[in-house]
Write a protein that holds these residues in place. Structure first.
Motif, mmCIF file in Angstrom:
data_model
loop_
_atom_site.group_PDB
_atom_site.id
_atom_site.type_symbol
_atom_site.label_atom_id
_atom_site.label_comp_id
_atom_site.label_asym_id
_atom_site.label_seq_id
_atom_site.Cartn_x
_atom_site.Cartn_y
_atom_site.Cartn_z
ATOM 1 N N THR A 66 -26.744 3.554 -14.163
ATOM 2 C CA THR A 66 -26.425 4.923 -13.762
ATOM 3 C C THR A 66 -26.745 5.861 -14.920
ATOM 4 O O THR A 66 -27.085 5.414 -16.016
ATOM 5 C CB THR A 66 -24.941 5.093 -13.377
ATOM 6 O OG1 THR A 66 -24.118 4.697 -14.481
ATOM 7 C CG2 THR A 66 -24.588 4.279 -12.149
ATOM 8 N N ASP A 67 -26.613 7.168 -14.669
ATOM 9 C CA ASP A 67 -26.853 8.148 -15.724
ATOM 10 C C ASP A 67 -25.731 9.178 -15.754
ATOM 11 O O ASP A 67 -24.732 9.057 -15.025
ATOM 12 C CB ASP A 67 -28.231 8.802 -15.558
ATOM 13 C CG ASP A 67 -28.355 9.633 -14.281
ATOM 14 O OD1 ASP A 67 -27.315 9.940 -13.649
ATOM 15 O OD2 ASP A 67 -29.482 9.986 -13.910
ATOM 16 N N ASN A 71 -26.597 9.418 -10.922
ATOM 17 C CA ASN A 71 -27.667 8.819 -10.138
ATOM 18 C C ASN A 71 -27.625 7.310 -10.331
ATOM 19 O O ASN A 71 -27.150 6.815 -11.355
ATOM 20 C CB ASN A 71 -29.024 9.363 -10.592
ATOM 21 C CG ASN A 71 -29.161 10.849 -10.341
ATOM 22 O OD1 ASN A 71 -28.986 11.318 -9.229
ATOM 23 N ND2 ASN A 71 -29.485 11.600 -11.384
ATOM 24 N N TYR A 73 -29.759 3.623 -10.333
ATOM 25 C CA TYR A 73 -31.074 3.027 -10.509
ATOM 26 C C TYR A 73 -30.965 1.509 -10.396
ATOM 27 O O TYR A 73 -29.959 0.907 -10.782
ATOM 28 C CB TYR A 73 -31.646 3.363 -11.895
ATOM 29 C CG TYR A 73 -31.692 4.833 -12.211
ATOM 30 C CD1 TYR A 73 -32.851 5.577 -12.006
ATOM 31 C CD2 TYR A 73 -30.573 5.490 -12.726
ATOM 32 C CE1 TYR A 73 -32.892 6.937 -12.297
ATOM 33 C CE2 TYR A 73 -30.603 6.845 -13.020
ATOM 34 C CZ TYR A 73 -31.764 7.567 -12.806
ATOM 35 O OH TYR A 73 -31.788 8.905 -13.096
ATOM 36 N N GLY A 121 -36.336 3.997 -2.611
ATOM 37 C CA GLY A 121 -36.158 4.708 -3.864
ATOM 38 C C GLY A 121 -37.491 5.155 -4.402
ATOM 39 O O GLY A 121 -38.533 4.994 -3.740
ATOM 40 N N ALA A 124 -38.661 5.880 -11.329
ATOM 41 C CA ALA A 124 -38.133 6.942 -12.186
ATOM 42 C C ALA A 124 -38.439 6.721 -13.652
ATOM 43 O O ALA A 124 -38.381 7.655 -14.451
ATOM 44 C CB ALA A 124 -36.614 7.055 -11.998
ATOM 45 N N TYR A 125 -38.746 5.469 -14.022
ATOM 46 C CA TYR A 125 -39.088 5.148 -15.412
ATOM 47 C C TYR A 125 -39.880 3.856 -15.412
ATOM 48 O O TYR A 125 -39.569 2.920 -14.676
ATOM 49 C CB TYR A 125 -37.826 4.969 -16.263
ATOM 50 C CG TYR A 125 -38.093 4.301 -17.601
ATOM 51 C CD1 TYR A 125 -38.659 5.019 -18.658
ATOM 52 C CD2 TYR A 125 -37.817 2.952 -17.807
ATOM 53 C CE1 TYR A 125 -38.924 4.417 -19.880
ATOM 54 C CE2 TYR A 125 -38.082 2.335 -19.027
ATOM 55 C CZ TYR A 125 -38.630 3.068 -20.056
ATOM 56 O OH TYR A 125 -38.909 2.460 -21.259
ATOM 57 N N LEU A 149 -37.369 1.345 -13.834
ATOM 58 C CA LEU A 149 -36.171 1.740 -13.104
ATOM 59 C C LEU A 149 -36.565 2.505 -11.849
ATOM 60 O O LEU A 149 -37.397 3.415 -11.901
ATOM 61 C CB LEU A 149 -35.279 2.628 -13.973
ATOM 62 C CG LEU A 149 -34.786 2.027 -15.292
ATOM 63 C CD1 LEU A 149 -34.049 3.087 -16.098
ATOM 64 C CD2 LEU A 149 -33.899 0.822 -15.037
ATOM 65 N N VAL A 150 -35.951 2.131 -10.748
ATOM 66 C CA VAL A 150 -36.175 2.800 -9.468
ATOM 67 C C VAL A 150 -34.897 3.537 -9.088
ATOM 68 O O VAL A 150 -33.825 2.924 -8.987
ATOM 69 C CB VAL A 150 -36.558 1.784 -8.375
ATOM 70 C CG1 VAL A 150 -36.618 2.456 -6.998
ATOM 71 C CG2 VAL A 150 -37.887 1.122 -8.706
ATOM 72 N N ARG A 151 -35.018 4.852 -8.915
ATOM 73 C CA ARG A 151 -33.848 5.624 -8.501
ATOM 74 C C ARG A 151 -33.608 5.397 -7.017
ATOM 75 O O ARG A 151 -34.495 5.613 -6.182
ATOM 76 C CB ARG A 151 -34.043 7.113 -8.788
ATOM 77 C CG ARG A 151 -32.817 7.940 -8.399
ATOM 78 C CD ARG A 151 -33.038 9.425 -8.554
ATOM 79 N NE ARG A 151 -31.895 10.157 -8.033
ATOM 80 C CZ ARG A 151 -31.840 11.474 -7.882
ATOM 81 N NH1 ARG A 151 -32.889 12.214 -8.224
ATOM 82 N NH2 ARG A 151 -30.766 12.055 -7.398
#
Length: 292
Positions: A66-67, A71, A73, A121, A124-125, A149-151
Motif C-alpha cells: 500500500t502507499d 492505494n 498494489y 489493475g 504502476a512501477y 507493482l500493479v495498482r
C-alpha cells in the motif's frame, strides 16, 4: 411560545456548531483514500499467488503493498512486463511496457486459456523501466532488481487479501539474507501446471548468498523447480519474513536451481525511485505456518 435565556443560549450554540462543521467540510479536503478493508483470506479473489496476465504473458503475484494514499498494489516480476525474450534477465538492457499498461488477475489459467478474470489493475512501477530512466549502472542491481507493482483497480480492492496461500504470512521483510541450508517457502501458480493447485505450494533450500552480488540475490533449490509462469512468486523465511521474488531458472552452474531477488533491496529501490509516497509491504492476516 417563549424561550428562556438558557434555552436560547443552547439553541444559538447548536446553530454555531452546525455552521462551523459545514464550513470545515467545505474548507478541509476529504481524505485521499480510506484504509483498505481486506477480504477474508479463504474467499479473497486477489492475493499473493494469483495468476497475473500482461498482454498474454502469465506470471504469479508475490506480495501486497500500500502507499500513503491507501492505494493497493500487487507485486510480480518486472520481466513479466518486459518487451524482450523470455531468457532476458538484465533489466538495464531490456525495455519495459509503459506504466499504465493493463494487467489482469486470473484464476485457472492454463496452456489452453487464460482462465477466469477476477480483477484488473495497471502497471504502476517496474524496476526495469525505472533503471532505464535513471541510468542505473550497478551490475548487480541491473541483474537482480526484478520487481514490478500493479495498482489494483479501486473497484477490486475489496477482493484483496495479503496472506500467502497455504503458508500464511508474510510477517515482515527479511533483512539478513539466507545461509546455505536455510529453508524457504513459496507458492507458484504457473499455467503450465494445468490448474493442479496441489503443486503450487512447495519448499526449498537456500544455496547461500554470494558476496559478489552485494546481497541482491539468493540462489536456491526447491522440491519442484520454479517454472515459467511462476516468475514473481513470493519466498518466505523460516519466520515468515518476505525474503525475495522469483526471478530466473538457473541453467549453469547450478542446473534446475532458481534465483530470487532480495525483496528488501528491491522495495528500497522502488521507494527511492517510483514516486509512490509511503510505499510499504502489507503483512498477511493469517499466521505463518510452515506445516511441511
Amino acid at each position: 411560545m417563549s424561550l428562556s435565556r438558557s434555552q436560547l443560549a443552547a439553541a444559538v450554540a447548536a446553530v454555531t456548531v452546525t455552521l462551523m462543521t459545514a464550513v470545515l467540510m467545505v474548507v478541509m479536503p476529504a481524505p485521499a483514500g480510506a484504509a483498505p478493508t481486506w477480504a477474508p483470506a479463504d474467499s479473497a479473489r486477489i492475493h499473493p499467488g494469483v495468476q497475473m496476465y500482461t498482454q498474454g504473458a502469465q506470471c504469479t503475484a508475490n506480495f501486497v503493498f500500500t502507499d500513503a494514499a491507501d492505494n493497493v498494489y500487487v507485486g510480480y516480476a518486472a520481466h513479466c512486463a518486459g518487451t524482450g525474450e523470455a531468457t532476458d534477465t538484465n533489466g538495464c538492457d531490456v525495455d519495459s511496457l509503459p506504466l499504465g499498461t493493463p494487467v489482469t488477475f486470473n484464476e485457472g489459467g492454463s496452456l489452453l486459456s487464460e482462465g477466469t478474470k477476477v480483477g484488473s489493475g495497471t502497471l504502476a512501477y517496474s524496476s526495469w523501466d525505472t533503471m532505464g530512466k535513471v541510468g542505473e549502472t550497478d551490475a548487480n542491481t541491473c541483474a537482480y532488481n526484478d520487481l514490478a507493482l500493479v495498482r489494483v483497480s479501486p473497484a477490486d480492492v475489496a477482493k484483496v487479501n495479503p496472506s500467502i496461500p497455504f503458508w500464511g504470512g508474510p510477517t515482515g521483510i527479511d533483512t539478513d539474507g539466507t545461509a546455505a541450508g536455510d529453508r524457504v517457502w513459496t507458492y507458484g501458480n504457473s499455467s503450465l501446471r494445468a490448474g493442479i493447485s496441489l503443486l503450487s505450494p512447495h519448499t526449498g533450500i537456500s544455496l547461500g548468498d554470494a558476496a559478489a552480488d552485494g546481497g541482491w540475490s539468493h540462489p536456491l533449490y526447491t522440491l519442484t523447480p520454479g517454472v515459467p509462469g511462476d516468475s514473481g512468486s513470493a519466498f518466505l523465511s523460516a519466520d515468515g519474513k518476505a525474503v525475495g521474488v522469483l526471478s530466473t531458472l538457473g541453467l549453469a552452474p547450478l542446473p534446475a536451481s532458481n534465483n530470487i531477488g532480495d525483496l528488501g533491496k528491491e522495495l528500497a529501490y522502488a521507494q527511492q525511485h517510483s514516486g509512490i509516497a509511503g510505499l510499504r509491504l502489507v503483512n498477511g492476516t493469517e499466521a505463518f505456518d510452515p506445516i511441511l
